[in-house]
Design a protein around this motif. Structure first.
Motif, PDB file in Angstrom:
ATOM      1  N   ASN A 170     174.114  80.210 -24.244  1.00  0.00           N
ATOM      2  CA  ASN A 170     173.210  79.033 -25.096  1.00  0.00           C
ATOM      3  C   ASN A 170     172.649  79.113 -24.103  1.00  0.00           C
ATOM      4  O   ASN A 170     173.221  78.289 -23.068  1.00  0.00           O
ATOM      5  N   LYS A 171     171.431  78.870 -24.387  1.00  0.00           N
ATOM      6  CA  LYS A 171     170.504  78.508 -23.719  1.00  0.00           C
ATOM      7  C   LYS A 171     171.051  76.502 -23.601  1.00  0.00           C
ATOM      8  O   LYS A 171     170.506  75.990 -21.809  1.00  0.00           O
ATOM      9  N   VAL A 172     170.922  75.416 -23.984  1.00  0.00           N
ATOM     10  CA  VAL A 172     170.745  74.666 -24.381  1.00  0.00           C
ATOM     11  C   VAL A 172     172.584  74.356 -23.587  1.00  0.00           C
ATOM     12  O   VAL A 172     172.825  73.238 -22.672  1.00  0.00           O
ATOM     13  N   ASP A 173     173.354  75.142 -23.190  1.00  0.00           N
ATOM     14  CA  ASP A 173     174.786  75.020 -22.706  1.00  0.00           C
ATOM     15  C   ASP A 173     173.910  74.346 -21.081  1.00  0.00           C
ATOM     16  O   ASP A 173     174.715  73.070 -20.287  1.00  0.00           O
ATOM     17  N   TRP A 174     173.455  75.107 -19.819  1.00  0.00           N
ATOM     18  CA  TRP A 174     173.489  75.092 -18.425  1.00  0.00           C
ATOM     19  C   TRP A 174     172.515  73.867 -19.071  1.00  0.00           C
ATOM     20  O   TRP A 174     172.579  73.215 -17.902  1.00  0.00           O
ATOM     21  N   VAL A 175     171.234  73.902 -19.768  1.00  0.00           N
ATOM     22  CA  VAL A 175     171.254  72.079 -19.771  1.00  0.00           C
ATOM     23  C   VAL A 175     171.301  71.209 -19.591  1.00  0.00           C
ATOM     24  O   VAL A 175     171.587  70.129 -18.545  1.00  0.00           O
ATOM     25  N   LEU A 176     172.776  70.864 -20.945  1.00  0.00           N
ATOM     26  CA  LEU A 176     173.195  69.518 -20.688  1.00  0.00           C
ATOM     27  C   LEU A 176     174.420  69.671 -19.507  1.00  0.00           C
ATOM     28  O   LEU A 176     175.114  68.685 -19.120  1.00  0.00           O
ATOM     29  N   ASN A 177     174.437  70.234 -18.960  1.00  0.00           N
ATOM     30  CA  ASN A 177     175.717  70.401 -18.284  1.00  0.00           C
ATOM     31  C   ASN A 177     175.284  69.930 -16.775  1.00  0.00           C
ATOM     32  O   ASN A 177     176.138  69.514 -16.093  1.00  0.00           O
ATOM     33  N   VAL A 178     173.856  70.565 -16.343  1.00  0.00           N
ATOM     34  CA  VAL A 178     173.105  69.860 -15.495  1.00  0.00           C
ATOM     35  C   VAL A 178     172.597  68.376 -15.700  1.00  0.00           C
ATOM     36  O   VAL A 178     172.688  67.672 -14.919  1.00  0.00           O
ATOM     37  N   MET A 179     172.118  68.108 -17.305  1.00  0.00           N
ATOM     38  CA  MET A 179     172.663  66.386 -17.547  1.00  0.00           C
ATOM     39  C   MET A 179     173.798  65.712 -16.750  1.00  0.00           C
ATOM     40  O   MET A 179     173.473  64.796 -16.310  1.00  0.00           O
ATOM     41  N   SER A 180     174.648  66.559 -17.173  1.00  0.00           N
ATOM     42  CA  SER A 180     176.416  65.896 -16.922  1.00  0.00           C
ATOM     43  C   SER A 180     176.028  65.825 -15.510  1.00  0.00           C
ATOM     44  O   SER A 180     176.574  64.294 -15.210  1.00  0.00           O
ATOM     45  N   LYS A 181     175.809  66.829 -15.219  1.00  0.00           N
ATOM     46  CA  LYS A 181     176.426  66.670 -13.523  1.00  0.00           C
ATOM     47  C   LYS A 181     174.781  65.238 -12.388  1.00  0.00           C
ATOM     48  O   LYS A 181     175.309  63.789 -11.896  1.00  0.00           O
ATOM     49  N   LEU A 182     174.207  65.575 -13.078  1.00  0.00           N
ATOM     50  CA  LEU A 182     173.100  64.587 -12.673  1.00  0.00           C
ATOM     51  C   LEU A 182     173.743  63.292 -12.992  1.00  0.00           C
ATOM     52  O   LEU A 182     173.111  61.793 -12.089  1.00  0.00           O
TER      53      LEU A 182
END
Length: 537
Positions: free
Chosen positions: A165-177
């Motif tokens: 899903n599109k939001v999956d990579w967004v949430l992944n990046v926010m978690s990494k930040l």
């Protein structure tokens, strides 16, 4: 006498022997009925949910929502997330479902603010299913109204299969930040503004830091964050690349500052004195050295006229130097948004009174006030029409309005400020009008009042609506109109119905008759109760 009797003997043929043993039918096979699958049922409805724009959302589905006789509770069933049309949600949707852990998750943007309706489906092993609908409201985030800085990062996906899903990579990046800055995800300062995921283009994420105020600019803190993310040569820092691996790799990253964060432009005063000093030194040395040695006593009258013109040109250039600073700097500096207004939330039928902060704008010359009165504009910055439900009272510097059912929804406005040099600035303002609870038991009594007004003319003047509500409040001795909840305006002339939210909902044994309500409104001096005075009286 001899009586002779003759007995006639009849012979009967013996019948054929027939077996007396009954012939039994073949035994019947008892058919065992196949077990009928019972579909899951809805035991409890899912409560309305809420999310905040720009912040990750995570909510576990309770285990008592569904029940199946064969399988058990919700945890033993397969769940699916459907949209309002009862279709599986798209991979582009901001809200998704972890089917294994049965958790709703996602992240909404500012454009998603408002109410969204979904359907949750439960399926058992035999194909039986049950459906229950629920709503989730995305609320405003005041930090996204007028941020003074933005971090932009382009990324390359390193996973072969990508994210479902599109939001999956967004949430992944926010978690990494968040992990990079040592912050727990629940209280992360990373606030998502936007993201881009298009075919053939690099992934892009735009965010701001929620710990930095939108009204003031802390350049020191921004530079500290920038030092963690960006290397000295302008490329993504090694620690950022390490944090994003192995799923992502940063290609480019930058920080952008709004006008409120940019340093003031250097004054152009250095250009003015450069020319005058070059000319005066060339002229005085050519003439005075030749004339004074030749005729000192005879030329005194000729020297004073020559010296004054040489000295005054040197002094005037020094005096006009402050003039360019006062004339040029204000022309290139419009007012700036200093203290952005928080998003306003109001319910249909409730009176909205919202003061505008005195320090909403700041100007280098005019200070914390505008040269002209503030102006309330629509999303396109055109002034709101006079019949719009939301109005600005410039003298009191407050926003007033009474939203009706037709005004429910989300709207973007702008407050405009003009400084003394005619330069303009606009502060965005988000207003969300929530639909009123349709439950009849929300209030214990309904009041009705008839006004001697023409209906169409009254409906074209929203200021009269506000005035009427305030008069009703004062009629009952209330300084504020918080307890007056308008239900509707109806023709004939103008019939207004309202509720009193201060009355307890469980103390009245019956619903009051509208005639009683008219009587209650009649006693303070409205005559016979059939007509009330004009709200402008």
């Amino acid at each position: 006498m001899v009586v002779t009797s003759t007995v006639a003997q009849t012979s009967t043929a013996s019948p054929e022997l027939v077996s007396t043993t009954p012939t039994l039918p073949p035994p019947l096979e008892t058919a065992v009925p196949a077990p009928v699958n019972a579909s899951p049922v809805v035991r409890n409805r899912l409560s309305p949910l809420s999310a905040i724009a720009g912040k990750p959302f995570l909510e576990e589905v309770p285990d008592d929502i569904f029940y199946d006789q064969e399988s058990g509770d919700t945890r033993e069933l397969q769940l699916e997330l459907l949209n309002a049309e009862r279709e599986l949600v798209s991979p582009h949707s901001w809200l998704q479902l972890f089917e294994t852990s049965q958790k709703l998750y996602g992240i909404a943007l500012r454009k998603d603010v408002g109410q969204h309706n979904y359907v949750l489906a439960a399926l058992d092993d035999d194909g039986g299913h049950a459906l229950t609908d629920f709503s989730i409201t995305v609320n405003h985030n005041q930090m996204l109204v007028a941020p003074n800085h933005h971090f932009r990062m382009d990324l390359k996906l390193l996973l072969a299969r990508g994210f479902p899903n599109k939001v999956d990579w967004v949430l992944n990046v926010m978690s990494k930040l968040s992990a990079l800055f040592g912050e727990p995800e629940a209280s992360s300062s990373v606030l998502l503004e936007d993201y881009v995921d298009r075919e053939g283009e690099p992934l892009r994420i735009v965010w701001t830091n929620s710990t930095l105020s939108a009204g003031t600019c802390d350049l020191t803190e921004i530079e500290r964050i920038e030092a963690v993310l960006i290397d000295k040569d302008g490329s993504p820092s090694p620690q950022l690349q390490k944090a994003l691996s192995p799923e992502m790799r940063a290609k480019r990253i930058s920080v952008e500052l709004e006008d409120s964060c940019l340093p003031p432009p250097p004054p152009p005063v250095t250009l003015a004195p450069t020319e005058p000093p070059t000319e005066p030194p060339t002229e005085p040395p050519t003439e005075p050295p030749t004339e004074p040695p030749t005729e000192p006593p005879t030329e005194p009258p000729t020297e004073p006229p020559t010296e004054p013109p040489t000295e005054p040109p040197t002094e005037p250039p020094t005096e006009p130097t402050p003039e360019p600073t006062e004339a040029v700097v204000p022309r290139v500096e419009p007012p700036i948004v200093h203290n952005a207004m928080k998003p306003l939330n109001v319910t249909v039928g409730d009176l909205l009174l919202a003061p505008v902060p005195d320090d909403l704008f700041m100007d280098a010359v005019d200070g914390m006030s505008c040269y002209t009165p503030l102006v309330l504009g629509l999303a396109n910055r055109r002034p709101v029409p006079a019949n719009h439900w939301l109005q600005l009272e410039p003298d009191a510097q407050r926003l007033v309005g009474l939203p009706l059912d037709k005004n429910a929804g989300f709207d973007l406005y702008h407050l405009g400020c003009t400084n003394s040099r005619g330069l303009e600035a606009y502060a965005p303002l988000e207003v969300a009008v929530a639909a009123r609870d349709a439950s009849a038991s929300a209030y214990s009594a309904e009041f009705e009042l008839t006004l001697d007004q023409r209906y169409r003319a009254f409906m074209r003047q929203p200021r009269l609506h506000v005035l009427l509500v305030n008069k009703i409040a004062r009629l009952f001795g209330d300084a504020r109109a918080d307890a007056v909840v308008v239900d509707a305006f109806r023709p004939g002339s103008v019939v207004v119905t309202w509720f009193n939210s201060s009355l307890p909902t469980d103390s009245l044994p019956r619903r009051r008759n509208p005639a009683d309500a008219r009587g209650a409104a009649r006693r303070p001096g409205t005559g016979n109760g059939a007509r009330a005075a004009s709200p402008g009286a």
